[in-house]
Design an enzyme around this catalytic site. Structure first.
Site, PDB file in Angstrom:
ATOM      1  N   THR A   1       7.419  -0.321  -2.604  1.00 34.56           N
ATOM      2  CA  THR A   1       7.206   0.514  -1.419  1.00 34.56           C
ATOM      3  C   THR A   1       7.201   2.002  -1.754  1.00 34.56           C
ATOM      4  OG1 THR A   1       9.597   0.374  -1.026  1.00 34.56           O
ATOM      5  CG2 THR A   1       8.181  -1.159   0.189  1.00 34.56           C
ATOM      6  N   ASP A   2       7.191   2.334  -3.048  1.00 39.57           N
ATOM      7  CA  ASP A   2       7.203   3.737  -3.467  1.00 39.57           C
ATOM      8  C   ASP A   2       5.932   4.093  -4.230  1.00 39.57           C
ATOM      9  OD1 ASP A   2       8.371   6.284  -3.677  1.00 39.57           O
ATOM     10  OD2 ASP A   2       9.086   5.861  -5.696  1.00 39.57           O
ATOM     11  N   MET A   3       4.804   3.604  -3.758  1.00 42.16           N
ATOM     12  CA  MET A   3       3.535   3.852  -4.441  1.00 42.16           C
ATOM     13  C   MET A   3       2.874   5.118  -3.890  1.00 42.16           C
ATOM     14  SD  MET A   3       2.161  -0.067  -4.828  1.00 42.16           S
ATOM     15  CE  MET A   3       0.765   0.379  -5.843  1.00 42.16           C
TER      16      MET A   3
END
Length: 466
Positions: A369-371
């Site tokens: 979820t940290d792209m």
């Protein structure tokens, strides 16, 4: 006397006009000063030596005044280090009134936006953007050095001039292959001459534990590679039997207190190693090489720097975030959308767009979820871009909350649209292999291995309906 006063007044008026608009055309300056263009050219020739920056041919010619950096009007040399470790002068960088800079990248591999083809930039040129101290290491560097450098303690508050000043003084080991300013270049020369011995295999883990303790308590001056996970830079001897291009590594590390949050971060470091290993097996993709070490209660993820080659070689690098700002100005966080727009602009090939799509879907299918756009990078090649090796790929949706709580989460794999189906299934196969590997890896806690097995089951079920 009257003629002298007239010339002095004309010079002052011209410098005022140049200070208000940069860069300016001869016609625009002539209109502002209410003189003819030939008169304007004569006035330009009378300006004090070294104050005027001129670039562009014929009607593209523009003019600007140099702006000082901390009292000095001298241009800053920008050096480039090649993959063999040889340094050359790329070009001089000039700061301009009232803002912006000038440097030409015409003979380099960097693609240049239309507005910058004659070397004019509205701020700092984008190839320097990813060199600025940022993330965990940038904050630690600023905390340790801000007083000596005369900049705020928070690097996110630095102006372009402050970033440039820091790079000229301490930017000898920044991301990529550029060095700005003679002081930073001399520091690189000193380090090269010193020929520091990389950490030997038997001492590496213990030294990493000491460097981690130092990073936590005192900050780490030096390299400013981006990222939020606690980390430090190091040089280690290449382990026996490991394929490697360089001794230079970045090392992420967990805490050492054994709490549930620390245990989870340690599990995620192992997951990142497994994800990178899986990407290395996918056709057409590359990823940073990594390995896991443990010592004194900490888990270490050692990631080889792919912008370093051998002992001193370097290669150019820029993030999607920087490229987007320079060429697109798109607010989207979708890597595939941005890659397609870069391809439409002639900067990426269709094959590279496909590579980005595989990375994007693999990340989403392992719960990353940290792209953000800083977690995908490119290499400039002959005026175009190619996808750099993958990094920072892990199931961040399982990260502890800010307060340290390890909250249970449900993994809901995203499904593709029909045109995305082929890429989705290829990424899904790799993601399933990742979840199965994590579920079987004894370096991961038993409870989290069970979660990985469950996530793999949910993804396998989703694949039947995609």
């Amino acid at each position: 006397m009257a003629a002298s006063v007239s010339v002095s007044g004309a010079n002052a008026a011209l410098q005022m006009a140049l200070a208000l608009q940069s860069p300016a055309t001869a016609a625009g300056l002539a209109t502002a000063l209410q003189v003819s263009v030939p008169t304007l050219h004569r006035q330009l020739q009378r300006l004090p030596a070294g104050r005027l920056v001129t670039a562009g041919k014929a009607r593209r010619a523009r003019y600007a005044l140099r702006r000082p950096l901390r009292g000095g009007f001298e241009d800053l040399p920008v050096y480039v280090i090649n993959t063999q470790g040889r340094a050359e002068l790329l070009a001089p960088l000039a700061l301009l009134h009232p803002e912006g800079s000038h440097i030409g990248f015409g003979d380099s591999p960097w693609p240049v936006p239309q507005a910058g083809r004659d070397g004019w930039w509205p701020g700092l040129p984008y190839p320097l953007s990813d060199m600025r101290p940022q993330g965990y290491m940038g904050r630690q560097f600023a905390r340790a050095e801000h007083r000596l450098l005369g900049v705020p303690e928070d690097p996110s508050r630095w102006t372009d001039d402050e970033v440039l000043h820091v790079l000229t003084q301490r930017g000898d080991d920044a991301s990529g292959n550029l060095i700005v300013g003679d002081p930073a270049y001399r520091a690189w020369q000193v380090a090269r001459t010193a020929q520091l011995t990389p950490l030997e295999p038997e001492e590496t883990a213990a030294c990493y534990a000491a460097l981690a303790a130092r990073a936590v308590t005192a900050g780490v001056p030096g390299s400013s590679a981006a990222g939020e996970f606690p980390k430090f830079a190091a040089q280690r001897a290449v382990p026996t039997g490991q394929a490697s291009e360089t001794s230079h590594v970045l090392v992420k590390f967990s805490g050492a207190d054994g709490s549930p949050a620390v245990r989870r971060w340690a599990d995620l470091l192992v997951c990142e190693h497994l994800a990178l290993a899986q990407l290395l097996r996918m056709p057409g993709l590359s990823a940073a090489r990594s390995r896991i070490l443990a010592h004194e209660g900490r888990t270490f993820l050692e990631v080889e720097r792919f912008d370093r080659h051998g002992a001193w070689g370097r290669s150019a690098l820029c993030s999607l975030e920087t490229v987007n700002a320079a060429f697109l100005g798109d607010v989207s966080r979708d890597w595939v959308r941005l890659a397609k727009r870069l391809a439409h602009a002639g900067l990426l090939t269709a094959d590279d767009v496909t590579r980005v799509a595989h990375l994007w879907w693999f990340g989403r299918l392992i719960g990353n979820t940290d792209m953000h756009a800083g977690n995908l990078s490119f290499r400039p090649v002959a005026g175009h871009l190619t996808v750099a090796p993958a990094y920072d790929m892990l199931p961040m949706f399982e990260a502890p909350l800010a307060g340290g709580e390890v909250a249970p989460r449900v993994f809901d794999p995203p499904l593709p649209l029909p045109p995305e189906r082929a890429v989705w299934h290829a990424a899904c196969a790799a993601a399933l292999a990742f979840w199965r590997a994590a579920a079987d890896d004894a370096r991961i806690s038993a409870a989290f291995r069970a979660r990985c097995a469950s996530h793999g089951d949910r993804l396998e079920a989703a694949a039947r309906h995609a």
